[in-house]
Scaffold this motif. Structure first.
Motif, PDB file in Angstrom:
ATOM      1  N   TYR A  87       0.830  -1.202   0.000  1.00  0.00           N
ATOM      2  CA  TYR A  87       0.000   0.000   0.000  1.00  0.00           C
ATOM      3  C   TYR A  87       0.867   1.255   0.000  1.00  0.00           C
ATOM      4  CZ  TYR A  87       1.016   0.745   4.971  1.00  0.00           C
ATOM      5  OH  TYR A  87       1.647   0.990   6.164  1.00  0.00           O
ATOM      6  N   ALA A  88       0.203   2.381  -0.258  1.00  0.00           N
ATOM      7  CA  ALA A  88       0.830   3.694  -0.168  1.00  0.00           C
ATOM      8  C   ALA A  88      -0.188   4.661   0.409  1.00  0.00           C
ATOM      9  CB  ALA A  88       1.295   4.175  -1.544  1.00  0.00           C
ATOM     10  N   VAL A  89       0.312   5.744   1.005  1.00  0.00           N
ATOM     11  CA  VAL A  89      -0.559   6.739   1.635  1.00  0.00           C
ATOM     12  C   VAL A  89      -0.201   8.131   1.138  1.00  0.00           C
ATOM     13  CG1 VAL A  89      -1.312   7.792   3.809  1.00  0.00           C
ATOM     14  CG2 VAL A  89      -0.776   5.338   3.725  1.00  0.00           C
ATOM     15  N   GLY A 104      -3.930  10.614   7.454  1.00  0.00           N
ATOM     16  CA  GLY A 104      -3.137   9.691   6.643  1.00  0.00           C
ATOM     17  C   GLY A 104      -2.227   8.823   7.495  1.00  0.00           C
ATOM     18  N   HIS A 105      -1.665   9.407   8.540  1.00  0.00           N
ATOM     19  CA  HIS A 105      -0.771   8.630   9.410  1.00  0.00           C
ATOM     20  C   HIS A 105      -1.546   7.573  10.203  1.00  0.00           C
ATOM     21  CE1 HIS A 105       3.030  10.515   8.501  1.00  0.00           C
ATOM     22  NE2 HIS A 105       2.413  11.692   8.506  1.00  0.00           N
ATOM     23  N   ASP A 108      -1.912   4.735   7.820  1.00  0.00           N
ATOM     24  CA  ASP A 108      -0.623   4.055   7.692  1.00  0.00           C
ATOM     25  C   ASP A 108      -0.373   3.142   8.893  1.00  0.00           C
ATOM     26  OD1 ASP A 108       2.034   3.485   6.711  1.00  0.00           O
ATOM     27  OD2 ASP A 108       2.775   4.928   8.194  1.00  0.00           O
ATOM     28  N   GLU A 109      -0.605   3.639  10.085  1.00  0.00           N
ATOM     29  CA  GLU A 109      -0.401   2.831  11.296  1.00  0.00           C
ATOM     30  C   GLU A 109      -1.305   1.603  11.301  1.00  0.00           C
ATOM     31  OE1 GLU A 109      -0.873   5.392  14.697  1.00  0.00           O
ATOM     32  OE2 GLU A 109       0.658   6.774  13.934  1.00  0.00           O
ATOM     33  N   SER A 112      -0.085  -0.983   8.744  1.00  0.00           N
ATOM     34  CA  SER A 112       1.145  -1.572   9.249  1.00  0.00           C
ATOM     35  C   SER A 112       0.832  -2.617  10.323  1.00  0.00           C
ATOM     36  CB  SER A 112       2.044  -0.470   9.819  1.00  0.00           C
ATOM     37  OG  SER A 112       3.205  -1.028  10.372  1.00  0.00           O
ATOM     38  N   ARG A 118       4.129  -1.029   3.351  1.00  0.00           N
ATOM     39  CA  ARG A 118       4.038   0.254   2.646  1.00  0.00           C
ATOM     40  C   ARG A 118       5.149   0.343   1.611  1.00  0.00           C
ATOM     41  NH1 ARG A 118       4.918   4.079   6.621  1.00  0.00           N
ATOM     42  NH2 ARG A 118       7.062   4.230   5.929  1.00  0.00           N
ATOM     43  N   GLU A 121       7.532   6.213   1.337  1.00  0.00           N
ATOM     44  CA  GLU A 121       7.150   6.927   2.559  1.00  0.00           C
ATOM     45  C   GLU A 121       5.738   7.487   2.412  1.00  0.00           C
ATOM     46  OE1 GLU A 121       9.039   7.063   5.337  1.00  0.00           O
ATOM     47  OE2 GLU A 121      10.335   5.682   4.226  1.00  0.00           O
ATOM     48  N   VAL A 122       5.116   7.813   3.542  1.00  0.00           N
ATOM     49  CA  VAL A 122       3.831   8.514   3.497  1.00  0.00           C
ATOM     50  C   VAL A 122       4.097   9.855   2.813  1.00  0.00           C
ATOM     51  CG1 VAL A 122       2.026   9.631   4.863  1.00  0.00           C
ATOM     52  CG2 VAL A 122       2.948   7.402   5.581  1.00  0.00           C
ATOM     53  N   GLU A 124       3.181  13.507   2.240  1.00  0.00           N
ATOM     54  CA  GLU A 124       2.444  14.560   2.919  1.00  0.00           C
ATOM     55  C   GLU A 124       2.307  15.785   2.016  1.00  0.00           C
ATOM     56  OE1 GLU A 124       4.897  15.187   6.347  1.00  0.00           O
ATOM     57  OE2 GLU A 124       3.962  13.531   7.459  1.00  0.00           O
TER      58      GLU A 124
END
Length: 149
Positions: A87-89, A104-105, A108-109, A112, A118, A121-122, A124
């Protein structure tokens, strides 16, 4: 390349616009992509054979948008183990707030914790720095797609 499932949560429409822009660009590149509307997420569990692309704005004190909270809670409560999901955020927020890109974080958490991996990186996007988050997201998408090859 794997099919891409695109899920978004939006308050005032910016994250929805970013998601729709990414959806159109992925289609234009000939990729298989499905855009999931927040209200259609009941019972949805991402297919581990696909890539999951999450786009979320942030509201309140680093919170998720209301339209994606029911799905987030469903995923958290059912806690499916997704070790093969990638996945990606893309997280939208305003850096003048304490919990920048908190929505979004949180996604992501959660993924995970569910064992998903992932890719990158997330990403932003800061409302204080850009008036056109769609353009920022398109620039990111080019880099992200290279990570998949």
């Amino acid at each position: 390349m794997k099919k891409i499932s695109l899920v978004f949560g939006s308050v005032y429409g910016s994250a929805e616009s970013v998601a729709e822009t990414l959806y159109r660009e992925l289609q234009n590149q000939g990729l298989s992509v499905q855009l999931h509307q927040p209200e259609s997420l009941t019972g949805y569990v991402p297919n581990e054979e696909e890539l999951l692309l999450l786009v979320s704005s942030t509201t309140g004190d680093g919170d998720l948008p209301e339209n994606i909270v029911p799905w987030f809670v469903q995923m958290k409560d059912s806690a499916p183990y997704l070790p093969n999901l990638e996945y990606a955020v893309v997280a939208l927020g305003d850096s003048s707030y304490d919990h920048f890109c908190g929505g979004g974080h949180q996604l992501d958490e959660l993924f995970s914790e569910l064992g998903a991996k992932r890719i990158g990186e997330v990403f932003e996007i800061d409302a204080c720095e850009t008036m056109e988050p769609e353009n920022e997201a398109l620039t990111w998408l080019k880099k992200w797609l290279k990570l998949l090859k």
